[in-house]
Design a protein around this motif. Structure first.
Motif, short mmCIF file in Angstrom:
data_model
loop_
_atom_site.label_atom_id
_atom_site.label_comp_id
_atom_site.label_asym_id
_atom_site.label_seq_id
_atom_site.Cartn_x
_atom_site.Cartn_y
_atom_site.Cartn_z
N PRO A 34 0.83 -1.21 0.00
CA PRO A 34 0.00 0.00 0.00
C PRO A 34 0.86 1.26 0.00
O PRO A 34 1.88 1.33 0.70
N VAL A 35 0.44 2.23 -0.80
CA VAL A 35 1.14 3.51 -0.88
C VAL A 35 0.24 4.65 -0.40
O VAL A 35 0.69 5.58 0.23
N GLY A 36 -1.04 4.55 -0.71
CA GLY A 36 -1.97 5.61 -0.32
C GLY A 36 -3.39 5.25 -0.68
O GLY A 36 -3.64 4.25 -1.34
N SER A 37 -4.31 6.09 -0.23
CA SER A 37 -5.72 5.86 -0.53
C SER A 37 -6.49 7.16 -0.36
O SER A 37 -5.98 8.13 0.19
N GLY A 38 -7.71 7.15 -0.86
CA GLY A 38 -8.57 8.31 -0.72
C GLY A 38 -9.97 7.98 -1.20
O GLY A 38 -10.25 6.86 -1.63
N ILE A 39 -10.84 8.97 -1.12
CA ILE A 39 -12.23 8.84 -1.57
C ILE A 39 -12.49 10.01 -2.51
O ILE A 39 -12.14 11.16 -2.20
N THR A 40 -13.09 9.71 -3.66
CA THR A 40 -13.34 10.78 -4.64
C THR A 40 -14.22 11.87 -4.04
O THR A 40 -15.20 11.60 -3.34
N ASN A 41 -13.87 13.11 -4.36
CA ASN A 41 -14.61 14.26 -3.83
C ASN A 41 -15.85 14.56 -4.70
O ASN A 41 -16.20 13.76 -5.57
N ASP A 42 -16.47 15.71 -4.47
CA ASP A 42 -17.69 16.07 -5.20
C ASP A 42 -17.47 16.22 -6.70
O ASP A 42 -18.41 16.18 -7.48
N ASP A 43 -16.21 16.40 -7.10
CA ASP A 43 -15.87 16.50 -8.51
C ASP A 43 -15.34 15.17 -9.04
O ASP A 43 -14.79 15.10 -10.14
N GLY A 44 -15.44 14.10 -8.23
CA GLY A 44 -14.98 12.77 -8.64
C GLY A 44 -13.47 12.63 -8.64
O GLY A 44 -12.93 11.70 -9.24
N ARG A 45 -12.76 13.51 -7.93
CA ARG A 45 -11.30 13.55 -8.00
C ARG A 45 -10.62 13.21 -6.68
O ARG A 45 -11.18 13.46 -5.61
N ILE A 46 -9.42 12.68 -6.82
CA ILE A 46 -8.47 12.58 -5.71
C ILE A 46 -7.19 13.20 -6.24
O ILE A 46 -6.60 12.71 -7.21
N GLN A 47 -6.78 14.30 -5.63
CA GLN A 47 -5.66 15.09 -6.15
C GLN A 47 -4.32 14.39 -6.03
O GLN A 47 -3.46 14.55 -6.89
N ASN A 48 -4.09 13.67 -4.93
CA ASN A 48 -2.82 12.96 -4.78
C ASN A 48 -3.04 11.75 -3.90
O ASN A 48 -3.48 11.89 -2.76
N LEU A 49 -2.74 10.60 -4.42
CA LEU A 49 -2.95 9.35 -3.68
C LEU A 49 -1.76 8.95 -2.82
O LEU A 49 -1.77 7.89 -2.22
N ALA A 50 -0.75 9.78 -2.78
CA ALA A 50 0.41 9.51 -1.93
C ALA A 50 0.77 10.80 -1.22
O ALA A 50 0.32 11.89 -1.60
N ASP A 51 1.55 10.71 -0.20
CA ASP A 51 2.02 11.86 0.55
C ASP A 51 2.58 12.91 -0.41
O ASP A 51 3.38 12.59 -1.28
N ASP A 52 2.16 14.16 -0.26
CA ASP A 52 2.61 15.23 -1.16
C ASP A 52 4.13 15.36 -1.22
O ASP A 52 4.67 15.81 -2.22
N THR A 53 4.82 15.00 -0.16
CA THR A 53 6.27 15.17 -0.15
C THR A 53 7.00 13.94 -0.68
O THR A 53 8.21 13.93 -0.79
N LEU A 54 6.25 12.90 -1.01
CA LEU A 54 6.86 11.65 -1.44
C LEU A 54 7.19 11.69 -2.93
O LEU A 54 6.34 12.00 -3.75
N ASN A 55 8.43 11.39 -3.26
CA ASN A 55 8.82 11.25 -4.66
C ASN A 55 8.72 9.77 -4.98
O ASN A 55 9.59 8.99 -4.60
N LEU A 56 7.66 9.37 -5.64
CA LEU A 56 7.42 7.96 -5.89
C LEU A 56 8.49 7.36 -6.79
O LEU A 56 8.80 7.91 -7.84
N PRO A 57 9.04 6.25 -6.40
CA PRO A 57 10.05 5.60 -7.24
C PRO A 57 9.42 4.98 -8.48
O PRO A 57 8.22 4.69 -8.51
N LYS A 58 10.24 4.81 -9.49
CA LYS A 58 9.77 4.13 -10.69
C LYS A 58 9.35 2.72 -10.33
O LYS A 58 9.86 2.13 -9.39
N GLY A 59 8.38 2.20 -11.07
CA GLY A 59 7.91 0.85 -10.81
C GLY A 59 6.50 0.64 -11.30
O GLY A 59 5.91 1.49 -11.98
N ILE A 60 5.95 -0.51 -10.96
CA ILE A 60 4.59 -0.90 -11.36
C ILE A 60 3.65 -0.58 -10.19
O ILE A 60 3.91 -0.95 -9.05
N TYR A 61 2.54 0.08 -10.52
CA TYR A 61 1.55 0.49 -9.52
C TYR A 61 0.17 0.00 -9.92
O TYR A 61 -0.08 -0.28 -11.09
N GLN A 62 -0.72 -0.07 -8.94
CA GLN A 62 -2.12 -0.41 -9.18
C GLN A 62 -3.01 0.59 -8.48
O GLN A 62 -2.78 0.94 -7.32
N LEU A 63 -4.03 1.02 -9.20
CA LEU A 63 -5.14 1.75 -8.61
C LEU A 63 -6.30 0.78 -8.48
O LEU A 63 -6.64 0.09 -9.44
#
Length: 112
Positions: A34-63
């Motif tokens: 697990p890296v992060g999670s959220g719930i879509t807002n009134d506009d159906g969006r999640i702005q960032n699914l990981a910590d804003d300060t986190l520089n995600l490493p290259k690799g394979i991810y799943q939503l």
């Protein structure tokens, strides 16, 4: 800095899909961490699914989109109770992964 965002458009109603739980995981060998999670807002969006300060490493991810409850709230039967989108982060750009959703189908693409 790499970030991952999403939004969901319900193509059947033409409206954003609100209140949908979404989780993000990174492949580590045979496992998904697990890296992060959220719930879509009134506009159906999640702005960032990981910590804003986190520089995600290259690799394979799943939503992982849990859409069954979203449709059940509107008393709509759906064929796909969940949607899993697997993608690769291979550069430092922001990754936006939208989901176009209907009760009997979905599509996705690399957004901007």
């Amino acid at each position: 800095m790499t970030g991952i965002s999403t939004h969901i458009l319900d193509t059947g109603s033409g409206l954003p899909a609100t209140g949908v739980p979404v989780s993000l995981a990174k492949q580590e060998g045979e496992n998904w961490m697990p890296v992060g999670s959220g719930i879509t807002n009134d506009d159906g969006r999640i702005q960032n699914l990981a910590d804003d300060t986190l520089n995600l490493p290259k690799g394979i991810y799943q939503l992982h989109f849990l859409v069954k409850d979203y449709f059940q709230k509107s008393q709509i039967q759906c064929f796909y109770p969940e949607v899993i989108v697997t993608f690769e982060v291979s550069d430092d750009r922001h990754h936006h992964v939208p989901l176009l959703l209907s009760p009997y189908g979905y599509s996705t693409y690399r957004g901007s």
